[in-house]
Enzyme design. Structure first.
Site, PDB file in Angstrom:
ATOM      1  CG  PHE A   1      -0.730  -0.167   2.498  1.00 11.79           C
ATOM      2  CD1 PHE A   1       0.545   0.022   2.962  1.00 11.79           C
ATOM      3  CD2 PHE A   1      -1.723  -0.497   3.425  1.00 11.79           C
ATOM      4  CE1 PHE A   1       0.847  -0.107   4.307  1.00 11.79           C
ATOM      5  CE2 PHE A   1      -1.429  -0.623   4.780  1.00 11.79           C
ATOM      6  CZ  PHE A   1      -0.148  -0.430   5.209  1.00 11.79           C
ATOM      7  CD  GLU A   2      -0.074   5.749   1.813  1.00  9.98           C
ATOM      8  OE1 GLU A   2      -0.617   5.094   2.700  1.00  9.98           O
ATOM      9  OE2 GLU A   2      -0.663   6.638   1.181  1.00  9.98           O
TER      10      GLU A   2
END
Lengths: 257, 594
Positions: free
Chosen positions: B404-405
């Site tokens: 993620f990110e």
């Protein structure tokens, strides 16, 4: 109310104690507020919030003790006093600390003085009672509850697991036992405010004392770690034989009978 | 720190700059307040969060909500929020320390991070006066919990391609939002969502959407592999009427908010990676000291020691790099006026300058953590595979951080892409440096490296930077506009740049500490640095070689490889012996120590 807390800087409870050349190594040790003193700080803040007044935290120590005082200020104490004995006292003992504190309190009008039950390092439990004696005020040790009503104080005292209910009058010195309260974490706003709170630094000179006045009454001859715990022994066989063997071991090996 | 504040460094500038120890901010520069903030966070997580992890893993989210409120009481939600809106407006180092310390809280650290980071910061940075005073005071106390809703089923790494729509109603009072946002952290209990939607089909725009708005609902809780103690659901928007005053930033400029928030999200994940790595080392060390096989504790085996030392050396380099980046933000913000500091946009801009560093830290520190928890589990043997031991959860929790990110692959691609952009715009003198290097390599003679502390490491660092210039210069020349298609080469370059940033951060940190209190007090730091630099250099060499071979052939390749050999010539250190010394200290202290 004028509330004072006696605080000591001690090794972190997770530190491993290493002794070399008869001294405890403190090179890379982490330090904390003596956990019992944390109860005292918490109780002082609570009593102040209930009855008004001011909390002053006092420690006898060195420059490094400032960190623990700042932590107490961050928890909510109002003022701190560091009595720095670094240059004057080599090997102080409980007498030394009590004597210094006695001079400090000479011109103070304390209603309530709180200390820890014991310090986790030397665990003498003497400083609080000695100080109360020399100030000529009431004291109760190992307290687990404190209610103040006007000039009187209702106290629960832990006596080896039982509770003794005590009523006494202010001014009073109490030493705090586990169970009294749950010390708060210093909040971030508290930490930022602590920077600006007054922290006074004194030396024994400022208290009209010199080294001879506070010279320790005890001498430390040796410091050593407890022997490592050895594996236990399980006795086997008939009960009668086991008892006989146990008695023989207690007599001959352990030499306690 | 005042001397460092006057100097400003360009993002990505480290490849061509010759930095001094005083130019970087290190954990050794922490003030007493920083340490106290760290201790409060540590005590809170240890005392309040950790005992509740099992409950939260079972999705009993009332515990999460309660813990967020308790964190709010302690000020642990307000570090990045200005004082006039109920926050503490602490420096970025304090905020980084808090993030690092929350790592011990497992999935709850994601709940906390989703709230204070990507959930709250869009309003801090881009909200108008009204929006800030409406939401920030409640977000600072935890009375309201925030979430960030960008991803959609068909829009992951290609985030701007979302299908959620926003249409102004006829009265011009409300935008009507329709769509689904996927995998939204905190969605079970969040009160406020930052939602991205396309206005009139193609104007990507951010909105503040309250849970209470009619038409807002969430799907079932996702069944995740890790971070189970955080809530993840789909956010469903059905004809949701969002007041026009809840449009965040400017219409059609949502990408600006998204990109800026990603930068922050990335460095914060990197902080978490560092924190998680430290916890992993501690958990592993306690276990190997305790566990006996063949009548001896397994920490006495040198292979165990090798593992602990590698984990710790990586952690040291990453910790140095991540705090250095945070220091860069601080230095840049130190140059802003009070007026500018009040404008969140300026703060976001100061952080965006270091987009390259944010991406590097993100993939590097999350992979460091993944490596550490994997080895920590391995050291537990079969017990590590049992859920009774926390290391199993740590292993599962860690994995998402590489995804993620921005996946670590996307973050890798950002690094050379941004460097080349900056070089083309003339912001970084990379082209000049690459040209100069070509001339230099023709006449280059092997250098004698002295015996002074860190001299060898600095020499290797200098040559590693040259290897990057050599590889990047060659690839740019050969592929020109089509370089973007050569993803393997770009990723090799990103890895090399990352190793250089980590190596340099470790070297400068160690040097700064030694300059201050002498080498004796910092033996462990020196060992970490020596080991990390040697191993990183070997990896850089392998990446450089692979890249050259892919780009060139024949005589040119042979010439290039001979240049490479000149740059890699050195007498390697005995890494095995140094690792034993590193491990001795860790095993004694039962935790990561510097």
């Amino acid at each position: 109310m004028n509330i004072y807390v006696l605080l000591k800087r001690t090794f972190d409870t997770e530190e491993k104690i290493v002794v070399s050349d008869g001294r405890i190594e403190d090179e890379s040790a982490e330090y904390i507020i003596n956990p019992y003193d944390e109860y005292a700080v918490e109780e002082a803040i609570k009593q102040r919030d209930e009855h008004g007044g001011e909390v002053t935290v006092v420690t006898v120590g060195d420059e490094e003790s400032e960190k623990q005082l700042r932590t107490a200020l961050a928890m909510g104490a109002d003022k701190a006093v560091l009595i720095n004995t670094e240059d004057d006292v080599e090997d102080g003992d409980q007498y030394t600390t009590a004597k210094i504190l006695e001079s400090f309190f000479e011109d103070k009008e304390a209603d309530l003085i709180l200390a820890g039950n014991v310090a986790i390092d030397e665990a003498s439990g003497q400083v609080g009672p000695r100080l109360a004696e020399s100030l000529g005020i009431n004291y109760v040790t190992t307290i687990t509850a404190l209610e103040i009503d006007g000039e009187s104080a209702n106290i629960d005292k832990d006596v080896e697991g039982d509770v003794e209910k005590i009523e006494t009058a202010l001014p009073v010195l109490v030493t705090c036992q586990q169970g009294l309260n749950e010390p708060r974490y210093p909040s971030l706003p508290g930490i930022m405010k602590a920077k600006k709170k007054p922290l006074e630094e004194l030396e024994i000179d400022d208290l009209d004392l010199d080294e001879d006045d506070v010279e320790a009454k005890t001498e430390t001859i040796d410091i050593f770690l407890p022997p490592e715990k050895e594996a236990g022994k399980v006795l086997e066989g008939e009960i009668d034989d086991q008892v006989k063997e146990l008695i023989s071991l207690l007599k001959n090996d352990a030499k306690v009978l | 720190m005042s001397e460092t504040k006057e100097k400003l460094f360009k993002g990505g500038g480290f490849l061509t700059e010759d930095l001094q120890a005083n130019d970087v901010i290190t954990p050794e520069d922490f003030t007493e307040e920083h340490k106290m903030i760290g201790k409060t966070t540590d005590d809170f997580v240890e005392g309040e969060v950790v005992p509740k992890i099992d409950h939260m893993e079972n999705h009993e989210f009332e515990y999460s909500i309660d813990l967020i409120k308790k964190a709010g009481e302690l000020g642990l939600l307000g570090a990045d929020i200005p004082e006039e809106y109920g926050g503490l407006n602490l420096d970025k180092i304090s905020s980084a320390i808090i993030t690092e310390k929350f790592a011990r809280g497992g999935g709850f650290s994601i709940t906390h991070g989703g709230h204070v980071g990507i959930g709250t910061l869009p309003i801090v940075f881009f909200g108008n006066e009204k929006q800030k005073s409406t939401y920030l005071p409640k977000l600072a106390t935890g009375e309201m919990i925030a979430a960030y809703a960008l991803t959609e089923p068909s829009a992951g790494s290609d985030a701007m391609s979302g299908k959620t729509t926003a249409k102004l109603n006829e009265a011009g009072t409300h935008y009507i939002l329709n769509g689904e946002k996927q995998w939204i952290t905190n969605s079970a209990f969040a009160d406020v969502f930052i939602v991205y939607a396309q206005v009139d089909g193609d104007q990507f725009t951010a909105f503040i959407v309250e849970r209470e708005f009619p038409g807002v609902s969430t799907g079932p809780e996702e069944k995740k592999m890790g971070i189970k103690s955080s809530s993840t659901r789909t956010l469903i928007l059905e004809d949701v009427e969002v007041p026009v005053e809840n449009l965040l930033g400017e219409k059609g400029k949502g990408h600006k908010i998204a990109f800026n928030i990603l930068n922050v999200g990335r460095y914060k994940l990197a902080m978490g990676g560092v924190g998680g790595s430290k916890v992993g080392i501690e958990v592993a060390t306690k276990y190997v000291n305790e566990r006996k096989q063949f009548n001896t504790s397994i920490s006495s085996f040198s292979l165990t020691q090798e593992k602990l030392a590698t984990m710790a050396a990586k952690t040291y380099a990453n910790e140095s790099a991540v705090y250095r980046t945070v220091g860069l933000f601080e230095q840049r913000m130190g140059a802003l006026s009070d007026e500018q500091l009040k404008d969140g946009r300026e703060v976001a801009k100061a952080i965006a300058e270091y987009q390259i560093e944010c991406s590097l830290n993100k993939f590097s520190a999350t992979e460091c953590m993944d490596y550490v928890v994997d080895e920590a589990l391995q050291l537990h043997g079969g017990y590590g595979f049992m859920e009774d031991y926390e290391v199993a959860r740590m292993y599962r929790d860690s994995r998402i951080n590489r995804i993620f990110e921005g996946t670590n692959e996307i973050n890798r691609l950002i690094v050379p892409g941004t460097l080349i952009k900056k070089a083309m715009k003339g912001e970084l003198p990379l082209l000049q440096a690459a040209q100069k290097l070509q001339e230099e390599l023709m006449m280059m003679m092997p250098e004698e490296v002295g015996e002074a502390t860190l001299e060898q490491e600095k020499y290797l660092l200098k040559n590693a930077k040259k290897m990057i210039l050599l590889g990047a210069g060659l690839a740019a020349q050969k592929y020109q506009q089509k370089l973007a298609d050569e993803q393997e080469i770009l990723v090799n370059l990103a890895d090399m740049v990352n190793e250089v940033y980590n190596m340099e951060s470790a070297i400068l940190r160690t040097e700064k500490a030694i300059n201050k209190d002498g080498e004796d007090k910092h033996k462990q730091k020196l060992l970490y640095t020596q080991v990390y630099v040697q191993e990183a250099f070997n990896r850089i060499e392998a990446d450089a070689k692979e890249s050259l071979i892919a780009v060139e052939e024949g005589d040119t390749l042979r010439m290039m490889l001979s240049s490479l050999r000149k740059l890699t010539r050195h007498t390697p250190i005995n890494v095995i012996a140094k690792k034993r010394s590193i491990a001795a200290k860790i095993i004694e202290e039962e935790k990561y120590v510097v």
